[in-house]
Design a protein around this motif. Structure first.
Motif, short mmCIF file in Angstrom:
data_model
loop_
_atom_site.label_atom_id
_atom_site.label_comp_id
_atom_site.label_asym_id
_atom_site.label_seq_id
_atom_site.Cartn_x
_atom_site.Cartn_y
_atom_site.Cartn_z
N ARG A 1 0.83 -1.21 0.00
CA ARG A 1 0.00 0.00 0.00
C ARG A 1 0.86 1.26 0.00
N ARG A 2 1.95 1.21 0.72
CA ARG A 2 2.87 2.36 0.71
C ARG A 2 3.42 2.59 -0.69
N ARG A 3 3.75 1.51 -1.36
CA ARG A 3 4.27 1.60 -2.74
C ARG A 3 3.23 2.24 -3.66
N VAL A 4 1.99 1.78 -3.58
CA VAL A 4 0.95 2.29 -4.48
C VAL A 4 0.66 3.76 -4.21
N ARG A 5 0.89 4.22 -2.99
CA ARG A 5 0.66 5.63 -2.65
C ARG A 5 1.75 6.56 -3.21
N MET A 6 2.88 5.98 -3.59
CA MET A 6 3.99 6.79 -4.09
C MET A 6 3.73 7.26 -5.51
N ALA A 7 4.28 8.45 -5.85
CA ALA A 7 4.23 8.93 -7.22
C ALA A 7 5.12 8.06 -8.09
N ARG A 8 4.76 7.91 -9.36
CA ARG A 8 5.52 7.04 -10.26
C ARG A 8 6.89 7.62 -10.59
N HIS A 9 7.01 8.91 -10.59
CA HIS A 9 8.32 9.55 -10.58
C HIS A 9 8.13 10.99 -10.10
N SER A 10 9.21 11.61 -9.67
CA SER A 10 9.12 12.92 -9.04
C SER A 10 9.88 14.00 -9.80
N VAL A 11 10.23 13.75 -11.05
CA VAL A 11 10.94 14.76 -11.83
C VAL A 11 9.97 15.92 -12.14
N PRO A 12 10.35 17.16 -11.85
CA PRO A 12 9.43 18.30 -11.97
C PRO A 12 9.28 18.81 -13.41
N TRP A 13 8.68 18.01 -14.27
CA TRP A 13 8.47 18.45 -15.65
C TRP A 13 7.40 19.53 -15.70
N PRO A 14 7.53 20.51 -16.59
CA PRO A 14 6.55 21.59 -16.65
C PRO A 14 5.22 21.22 -17.30
N SER A 15 5.13 20.06 -17.96
CA SER A 15 3.87 19.68 -18.60
C SER A 15 3.63 18.19 -18.40
N TYR A 16 2.35 17.80 -18.53
CA TYR A 16 2.00 16.39 -18.43
C TYR A 16 2.58 15.60 -19.60
N ALA A 17 2.68 16.22 -20.77
CA ALA A 17 3.24 15.53 -21.93
C ALA A 17 4.68 15.09 -21.64
N GLN A 18 5.47 15.99 -21.08
CA GLN A 18 6.85 15.65 -20.76
C GLN A 18 6.91 14.65 -19.61
N TRP A 19 6.06 14.86 -18.61
CA TRP A 19 6.03 13.95 -17.45
C TRP A 19 5.73 12.52 -17.90
N ASP A 20 4.73 12.37 -18.75
CA ASP A 20 4.33 11.03 -19.18
C ASP A 20 5.35 10.38 -20.11
N THR A 21 5.98 11.19 -20.96
CA THR A 21 7.02 10.64 -21.83
C THR A 21 8.19 10.11 -21.01
N TRP A 22 8.62 10.86 -20.03
CA TRP A 22 9.74 10.40 -19.20
C TRP A 22 9.34 9.19 -18.38
N LEU A 23 8.09 9.16 -17.90
CA LEU A 23 7.61 7.99 -17.18
C LEU A 23 7.70 6.75 -18.05
N SER A 24 7.29 6.86 -19.30
CA SER A 24 7.31 5.71 -20.21
C SER A 24 8.74 5.25 -20.50
N LEU A 25 9.64 6.19 -20.70
CA LEU A 25 11.02 5.85 -21.05
C LEU A 25 11.81 5.32 -19.86
N SER A 26 11.54 5.85 -18.67
CA SER A 26 12.33 5.48 -17.49
C SER A 26 11.68 4.40 -16.65
N SER A 27 10.53 3.90 -17.07
CA SER A 27 9.82 2.88 -16.31
C SER A 27 10.72 1.67 -16.04
#
Length: 611
Positions: free
Chosen positions: A444-470
């Motif tokens: 449960r602690r794991r699921v509560r965590m953000a998938r990554h914490s890099v402060p991208w200025p847009s959701y497009a960038q946030w999601d792209t980095w999430l996909s690449l760094s998963s």
């Protein structure tokens, strides 16, 4: 492509030759051209070579400098040889050794390409290890009782453990696809670590010290004066060209989709311009007789436009359980494709054609599908454009409008809301997970965590980095790398070039997508090398029907050949999930398949290692 391994005893005791011999034997499949090992007191290095250039085949491995003070084991290829002053016939290994004398510990940040290496510097009594920026070459290690051991694969390191045990938290993360930051440093085996992408290790008498030498800059932003299509085309061409450096024929996996087609079209153009000095380039297309998965027509259009020889490999409609043990052994993990027979057939055909290098379009979806763009439209108060772009994108993607829209809306939810949504709608843990293990590992602690914490200025960038760094994407690429290595082949991914990644991540969301066109940047950049019918193609090949047909025959219940699966899975809950899949809930196919592959991995890799 190579297999590398080594031992550094910080207690000063000599490395046993038999240990190096065992490591070399475990990696023999990674290099049929040469084998070498070296030791000097507390340090020893092992190398197995599959040459992709004659220059690398001509040097003795491990590589040494003129003074004999440095030794290098290298698995990789360099993209910035000119920048590093490489001679035309000079091996990458020699270039890296010379660069170390200039840059010292800053060496990894000066290298572009796909690589994993370990360099022993006797003058300073330490080992410098590094892995490329996106983690396309594998590097695993164990630090235990003052001894540092590393290898390209897991199996050479298992003897260093008192017993082979699972990393239970990682296993649950795999079953639920709930990976989180930090998992990129872990494997499914407790005590065996991965060197994460963009990281280096400096190992001396005080032990290993991990350093991050590369990460994309969230503050970097391309200005409006930058001509995106021209810049992307330039870097994409450079990425393809760099991956064509070999003295043997080159194979390209051609699905008929935009990513692989753009790579093939660009590679063919480059070879045409180089002339007779280029090795042959041939394409290989996997297909199924099911209409949705038959991409031969698009692939033939690309082959005809480029004049390349094309091969078609029919999907083998075999029981996915047949040969699964060997497949799990090859990839050393539970991430196995249900159509593994077909991929094995394709890799054998590529090898039989005399190729050693294989170009793949893997990474295109992760880099170029800007799903976060729609969340940015909502966040920016642009509902009309949101509806228009979602409809257009769904048409290009071959998905439902509802699916795309719901994904964008969900992206806007805070992490705590996403967590409670999972608890309410599927459970956290879900009813088919072993509750005791879930509680012990802090699921449960794991699921509560953000998938990554890099402060991208847009959701497009946030999601792209999430996909690449998963971490899951990284583990999947490692499984593919090992499978190809077993066939004597090296996979190369032009769309996972760090220069392209940095460029795309710096594009503001407002410029990522025009009128909902999927992968419009790549489409425009490849317009002069692809026929119109491929550029205008919508949707993508879909193998779910034949996979479901095969899996329905194989998945008759919850397996437990290992006797260990119930440590992670509640049998009654899992049996209900399998029955729902047989009842038509096709979205559960991967949950059901993961039960099978995890059980086989537990039997082969964990239980088998302790017999």
């Amino acid at each position: 492509m190579s297999g590398i391994a080594g031992v550094y005893r910080t207690d000063g005791h000599a490395v046993a030759a038999c240990e190096l011999d065992a490591m070399s034997g475990a990696l023999a499949h990674r290099g049929r051209d040469a084998a070498g090992q070296w030791s000097d007191g507390p340090v020893g290095l092992v190398h197995r070579l599959l040459a992709t250039t004659r220059a690398s085949a001509a040097v003795e491995h491990p590589v040494t400098d003129a003074a004999g003070a440095m030794r290098l084991v290298w698995d990789g290829r360099l993209d910035n040889r000119d920048e590093l002053g490489a001679g035309a016939d000079e091996s990458d290994e020699a270039v890296v050794m010379r660069a170390y004398t200039r840059f010292g510990d800053d060496l990894p940040s000066r290298l572009l390409g796909d690589f994993a290496f370990a360099l022993w510097d006797a003058r300073h009594g330490r080992l410098l290890c590094a892995r490329d920026r996106l983690g396309l070459k594998p590097f695993h290690y164990v630090w235990r009782d003052g001894v540092f051991r590393f290898a390209s694969e897991l199996r050479p390191l298992l003897a260093a453990l008192p017993r082979v045990e699972t990393d239970d938290e990682m296993v649950l993360a795999f079953l639920l696809r709930e990976f989180r930051p930090g998992d990129e440093h872990r494997t499914f085996v407790a005590g065996v670590h991965r060197l994460a992408p963009g990281h280096a290790l400096i190992v001396d008498r005080d032990g290993p010290r991990r350093v991050r030498y590369w990460a994309p800059d969230p503050a970097r932003r391309l200005g409006v004066e930058v001509q995106l299509i021209e810049r992307f085309r330039e870097l994409f061409r450079a990425a393809v060209a760099a991956r064509l450096r070999t003295d043997w024929p080159v194979a390209a996996l051609l699905s008929g989709g935009l990513d692989s087609s753009a790579i093939v079209g660009t590679a063919a153009r480059i070879f045409d311009e180089r002339g007779e000095s280029s090795p042959p380039l041939e394409t290989f297309t996997l297909f199924t007789d099911d209409r949705a998965g038959d991409e031969r027509e698009s692939a033939r259009a690309v082959s005809a436009a480029t004049g390349l020889k094309g091969h078609a490999v029919r999907r083998i409609d075999a029981d996915p359980l047949d040969g699964l043990d060997a497949e799990v052994d090859a990839v050393e993990g539970p991430i196995v494709d249900p159509s593994h027979h077909t991929m094995a057939e394709c890799l054998e055909a590529i090898r039989d054609a005399g190729c050693r290098v294989v170009l793949s379009g893997e990474g295109g979806d992760q880099l170029l599908d800007a799903h976060g763009h729609f969340a940015d439209l909502l966040c920016g108060g642009r509902p009309i454009r949101f509806v228009r772009d979602v409809r257009a994108f769904a048409g290009w993607y071959g998905a439902s409008v509802r699916e795309v829209a719901v994904g964008a809306i969900a992206m806007l939810a805070p992490t705590v809301i996403k967590y409670w949504g999972k608890r309410v709608f599927r459970g956290a843990p879900p009813p088919w997970i072993n509750g005791v293990t879930a509680h012990r590992t802090g699921l449960r602690r794991r699921v509560r965590m953000a998938r990554h914490s890099v402060p991208w200025p847009s959701y497009a960038q946030w999601d792209t980095w999430l996909s690449l760094s998963s971490p899951y994407f990284g583990l999947k690429l490692e499984a593919e790398e090992r499978r190809a290595a077993r066939a004597g082949l090296e996979l190369r991914y032009p769309l996972l070039d760090s220069r392209l990644v940095e460029l795309v991540l710096a594009i503001p969301s407002s410029r990522r997508m025009a009128r909902g066109e999927r992968k419009g940047l790549l489409r425009a950049a490849a317009a002069d090398v692809l026929p119109p019918e491929v550029l205008g193609r919508r949707g993508k090949g879909d193998w779910t029907t034949p996979v479901d047909r095969a899996l329905a025959r194989a998945a008759t219940g919850v397996p437990n050949r290992s006797g260990l699966l119930d440590r992670f899975v509640d049998p009654a809950g899992a049996d209900r999930l399998v029955r729902r899949y047989h009842g038509g809930a096709g979205d559960l196919r991967w949950d059901v398949w993961f039960f099978i592959t995890l059980d086989r991995w537990l039997e082969r890799f964990v239980k088998g290692a302790t017999r």
